[in-house]
Design a protein around this motif. Structure first.
Motif, PDB file in Angstrom:
ATOM      1  N   GLY A 167     -13.966 -12.098 -43.162  1.00  9.80           N
ATOM      2  CA  GLY A 167     -13.518 -12.853 -41.998  1.00  9.80           C
ATOM      3  C   GLY A 167     -12.388 -13.787 -42.361  1.00  9.80           C
ATOM      4  O   GLY A 167     -11.856 -13.766 -43.470  1.00  9.80           O
ATOM      5  N   THR A 168     -12.032 -14.619 -41.398  1.00  8.25           N
ATOM      6  CA  THR A 168     -10.966 -15.596 -41.571  1.00  8.25           C
ATOM      7  C   THR A 168     -11.495 -16.964 -41.187  1.00  8.25           C
ATOM      8  O   THR A 168     -12.215 -17.101 -40.188  1.00  8.25           O
ATOM      9  N   VAL A 169     -11.144 -17.971 -41.962  1.00  7.76           N
ATOM     10  CA  VAL A 169     -11.538 -19.347 -41.683  1.00  7.76           C
ATOM     11  C   VAL A 169     -10.343 -20.044 -41.055  1.00  7.76           C
ATOM     12  O   VAL A 169      -9.238 -20.052 -41.618  1.00  7.76           O
ATOM     13  N   LEU A 170     -10.569 -20.634 -39.873  1.00  6.90           N
ATOM     14  CA  LEU A 170      -9.505 -21.281 -39.105  1.00  6.90           C
ATOM     15  C   LEU A 170      -9.889 -22.718 -38.781  1.00  6.90           C
ATOM     16  O   LEU A 170     -11.065 -23.068 -38.733  1.00  6.90           O
ATOM     17  N   ASP A 171      -8.878 -23.547 -38.506  1.00  3.41           N
ATOM     18  CA  ASP A 171      -9.139 -24.891 -37.987  1.00  3.41           C
ATOM     19  C   ASP A 171      -9.030 -24.817 -36.456  1.00  3.41           C
ATOM     20  O   ASP A 171      -8.703 -23.756 -35.904  1.00  3.41           O
ATOM     21  N   PRO A 172      -9.295 -25.918 -35.743  1.00  2.00           N
ATOM     22  CA  PRO A 172      -9.285 -25.866 -34.273  1.00  2.00           C
ATOM     23  C   PRO A 172      -7.934 -25.475 -33.664  1.00  2.00           C
ATOM     24  O   PRO A 172      -7.886 -25.003 -32.532  1.00  2.00           O
ATOM     25  N   THR A 173      -6.840 -25.641 -34.387  1.00  2.00           N
ATOM     26  CA  THR A 173      -5.525 -25.278 -33.857  1.00  2.00           C
ATOM     27  C   THR A 173      -5.205 -23.804 -34.091  1.00  2.00           C
ATOM     28  O   THR A 173      -4.173 -23.318 -33.640  1.00  2.00           O
ATOM     29  N   GLY A 174      -6.063 -23.097 -34.832  1.00  2.00           N
ATOM     30  CA  GLY A 174      -5.827 -21.698 -35.145  1.00  2.00           C
ATOM     31  C   GLY A 174      -5.144 -21.486 -36.490  1.00  2.00           C
ATOM     32  O   GLY A 174      -4.874 -20.359 -36.877  1.00  2.00           O
ATOM     33  N   ALA A 175      -4.863 -22.579 -37.192  1.00  2.00           N
ATOM     34  CA  ALA A 175      -4.264 -22.463 -38.533  1.00  2.00           C
ATOM     35  C   ALA A 175      -5.340 -22.040 -39.527  1.00  2.00           C
ATOM     36  O   ALA A 175      -6.521 -22.381 -39.381  1.00  2.00           O
ATOM     37  N   THR A 176      -4.942 -21.282 -40.535  1.00  2.00           N
ATOM     38  CA  THR A 176      -5.900 -20.832 -41.538  1.00  2.00           C
ATOM     39  C   THR A 176      -6.321 -21.977 -42.450  1.00  2.00           C
ATOM     40  O   THR A 176      -5.572 -22.928 -42.665  1.00  2.00           O
ATOM     41  N   VAL A 177      -7.524 -21.867 -42.974  1.00  2.00           N
ATOM     42  CA  VAL A 177      -8.073 -22.884 -43.875  1.00  2.00           C
ATOM     43  C   VAL A 177      -8.262 -22.243 -45.252  1.00  2.00           C
ATOM     44  O   VAL A 177      -9.207 -21.472 -45.455  1.00  2.00           O
ATOM     45  N   PRO A 178      -7.379 -22.543 -46.199  1.00  2.00           N
ATOM     46  CA  PRO A 178      -7.540 -21.990 -47.547  1.00  2.00           C
ATOM     47  C   PRO A 178      -8.596 -22.756 -48.335  1.00  2.00           C
ATOM     48  O   PRO A 178      -8.913 -23.906 -48.030  1.00  2.00           O
ATOM     49  N   GLU A 179      -9.145 -22.101 -49.341  1.00  2.00           N
ATOM     50  CA  GLU A 179     -10.089 -22.694 -50.286  1.00  2.00           C
ATOM     51  C   GLU A 179     -11.354 -23.250 -49.645  1.00  2.00           C
ATOM     52  O   GLU A 179     -11.950 -24.193 -50.154  1.00  2.00           O
ATOM     53  N   ALA A 180     -11.782 -22.637 -48.538  1.00  2.00           N
ATOM     54  CA  ALA A 180     -13.074 -23.007 -47.943  1.00  2.00           C
ATOM     55  C   ALA A 180     -14.172 -22.331 -48.754  1.00  2.00           C
ATOM     56  O   ALA A 180     -14.009 -21.204 -49.232  1.00  2.00           O
ATOM     57  N   GLN A 181     -15.292 -22.999 -48.924  1.00  2.00           N
ATOM     58  CA  GLN A 181     -16.430 -22.460 -49.669  1.00  2.00           C
ATOM     59  C   GLN A 181     -17.278 -21.601 -48.739  1.00  2.00           C
ATOM     60  O   GLN A 181     -17.724 -22.066 -47.690  1.00  2.00           O
ATOM     61  N   VAL A 182     -17.478 -20.346 -49.110  1.00  2.00           N
ATOM     62  CA  VAL A 182     -18.252 -19.395 -48.310  1.00  2.00           C
ATOM     63  C   VAL A 182     -19.540 -19.087 -49.073  1.00  2.00           C
ATOM     64  O   VAL A 182     -19.508 -18.737 -50.248  1.00  2.00           O
ATOM     65  N   LYS A 183     -20.668 -19.224 -48.380  1.00  2.00           N
ATOM     66  CA  LYS A 183     -21.969 -18.986 -49.008  1.00  2.00           C
ATOM     67  C   LYS A 183     -22.789 -18.083 -48.096  1.00  2.00           C
ATOM     68  O   LYS A 183     -23.022 -18.413 -46.937  1.00  2.00           O
ATOM     69  N   LEU A 184     -23.205 -16.940 -48.625  1.00  2.00           N
ATOM     70  CA  LEU A 184     -24.074 -16.010 -47.896  1.00  2.00           C
ATOM     71  C   LEU A 184     -25.427 -15.995 -48.586  1.00  2.00           C
ATOM     72  O   LEU A 184     -25.507 -15.763 -49.790  1.00  2.00           O
ATOM     73  N   THR A 185     -26.490 -16.254 -47.833  1.00  2.00           N
ATOM     74  CA  THR A 185     -27.840 -16.264 -48.380  1.00  2.00           C
ATOM     75  C   THR A 185     -28.661 -15.189 -47.696  1.00  2.00           C
ATOM     76  O   THR A 185     -28.767 -15.169 -46.468  1.00  2.00           O
ATOM     77  N   GLN A 186     -29.232 -14.266 -48.492  1.00  2.00           N
ATOM     78  CA  GLN A 186     -30.147 -13.271 -47.930  1.00  2.00           C
ATOM     79  C   GLN A 186     -31.458 -14.006 -47.676  1.00  2.00           C
ATOM     80  O   GLN A 186     -32.108 -14.477 -48.612  1.00  2.00           O
ATOM     81  N   THR A 187     -31.835 -14.120 -46.415  1.00  2.00           N
ATOM     82  CA  THR A 187     -32.950 -14.993 -46.051  1.00  2.00           C
ATOM     83  C   THR A 187     -34.309 -14.490 -46.514  1.00  2.00           C
ATOM     84  O   THR A 187     -35.224 -15.296 -46.685  1.00  2.00           O
ATOM     85  N   GLU A 188     -34.472 -13.188 -46.745  1.00  2.00           N
ATOM     86  CA  GLU A 188     -35.764 -12.682 -47.206  1.00  2.00           C
ATOM     87  C   GLU A 188     -35.980 -12.889 -48.705  1.00  2.00           C
ATOM     88  O   GLU A 188     -37.099 -13.091 -49.147  1.00  2.00           O
ATOM     89  N   THR A 189     -34.896 -12.813 -49.487  1.00  2.00           N
ATOM     90  CA  THR A 189     -35.040 -12.868 -50.948  1.00  2.00           C
ATOM     91  C   THR A 189     -34.500 -14.143 -51.574  1.00  2.00           C
ATOM     92  O   THR A 189     -34.798 -14.442 -52.715  1.00  2.00           O
ATOM     93  N   GLY A 190     -33.656 -14.866 -50.842  1.00  2.00           N
ATOM     94  CA  GLY A 190     -33.038 -16.057 -51.400  1.00  2.00           C
ATOM     95  C   GLY A 190     -31.791 -15.766 -52.216  1.00  2.00           C
ATOM     96  O   GLY A 190     -31.184 -16.683 -52.775  1.00  2.00           O
ATOM     97  N   LEU A 191     -31.382 -14.489 -52.301  1.00  2.00           N
ATOM     98  CA  LEU A 191     -30.157 -14.126 -53.017  1.00  2.00           C
ATOM     99  C   LEU A 191     -28.971 -14.853 -52.400  1.00  2.00           C
ATOM    100  O   LEU A 191     -28.787 -14.847 -51.189  1.00  2.00           O
ATOM    101  N   VAL A 192     -28.160 -15.504 -53.244  1.00  2.00           N
ATOM    102  CA  VAL A 192     -26.988 -16.248 -52.770  1.00  2.00           C
ATOM    103  C   VAL A 192     -25.742 -15.642 -53.371  1.00  2.00           C
ATOM    104  O   VAL A 192     -25.676 -15.387 -54.581  1.00  2.00           O
ATOM    105  N   ARG A 193     -24.732 -15.395 -52.543  1.00  2.00           N
ATOM    106  CA  ARG A 193     -23.416 -14.930 -52.984  1.00  2.00           C
ATOM    107  C   ARG A 193     -22.389 -15.916 -52.468  1.00  2.00           C
ATOM    108  O   ARG A 193     -22.445 -16.343 -51.311  1.00  2.00           O
ATOM    109  N   ASN A 194     -21.451 -16.296 -53.321  1.00  2.00           N
ATOM    110  CA  ASN A 194     -20.421 -17.264 -52.972  1.00  2.00           C
ATOM    111  C   ASN A 194     -19.039 -16.641 -53.040  1.00  2.00           C
ATOM    112  O   ASN A 194     -18.797 -15.709 -53.815  1.00  2.00           O
ATOM    113  N   ALA A 195     -18.136 -17.178 -52.242  1.00  2.00           N
ATOM    114  CA  ALA A 195     -16.740 -16.762 -52.251  1.00  2.00           C
ATOM    115  C   ALA A 195     -15.909 -17.964 -51.812  1.00  2.00           C
ATOM    116  O   ALA A 195     -16.450 -18.990 -51.383  1.00  2.00           O
TER     117      ALA A 195
END
Length: 125
Positions: free
Chosen positions: A31-59
């Protein structure tokens, strides 16, 4: 001798099929991370957690605001995206299935890092 060779070939084929099935049972989220004006947001921390196992992946989002988290095991996930000076974006109810590649864009609102915007989804991706 012929029986033993046949058994070895069958075992090899079964092992290869199992390994292929295991590697094929993945998905990715991007996906793309944007601010309220529609500008892109670089270096945002992305965290996905698999809710059944607790597996965490970061980007981290790139200079164009885009992120990709590949090779995710199938199942339910929670997505959190944060950057200092913005509210944390949270989306739950993400269910990944084999070879699905949902694009989840996030708009980060200006605010304190301790605030969160929670989006609950009950759809299958």
């Amino acid at each position: 001798m012929k029986v033993r060779a046949t058994a070895c070939v069958v075992l090899l084929l079964v092992s290869c099929a199992a390994m292929w099935a295991q590697s094929a049972a993945t998905s990715q989220v991007s996906g793309t991370v944007l601010d309220p004006t529609g500008a892109t947001v670089p270096e945002a921390q992305v965290k996905l957690t698999q809710t059944e196992t607790g597996l965490v992946r970061n980007a981290v989002s790139g200079s164009d605001g885009r992120y990709v988290v590949p090779s995710l095991p199938i199942g339910p996930y929670k997505l959190e995206i944060s950057k200092q000076g913005f509210n944390t974006f949270v989306q739950t109810g993400i269910v990944l299935q084999v070879n699905t590649n949902p694009a989840i864009d996030a708009v980060l609102k200006i605010g304190s890092i301790t605030e969160q915007v929670v989006v609950e989804a009950a759809t299958t991706m």
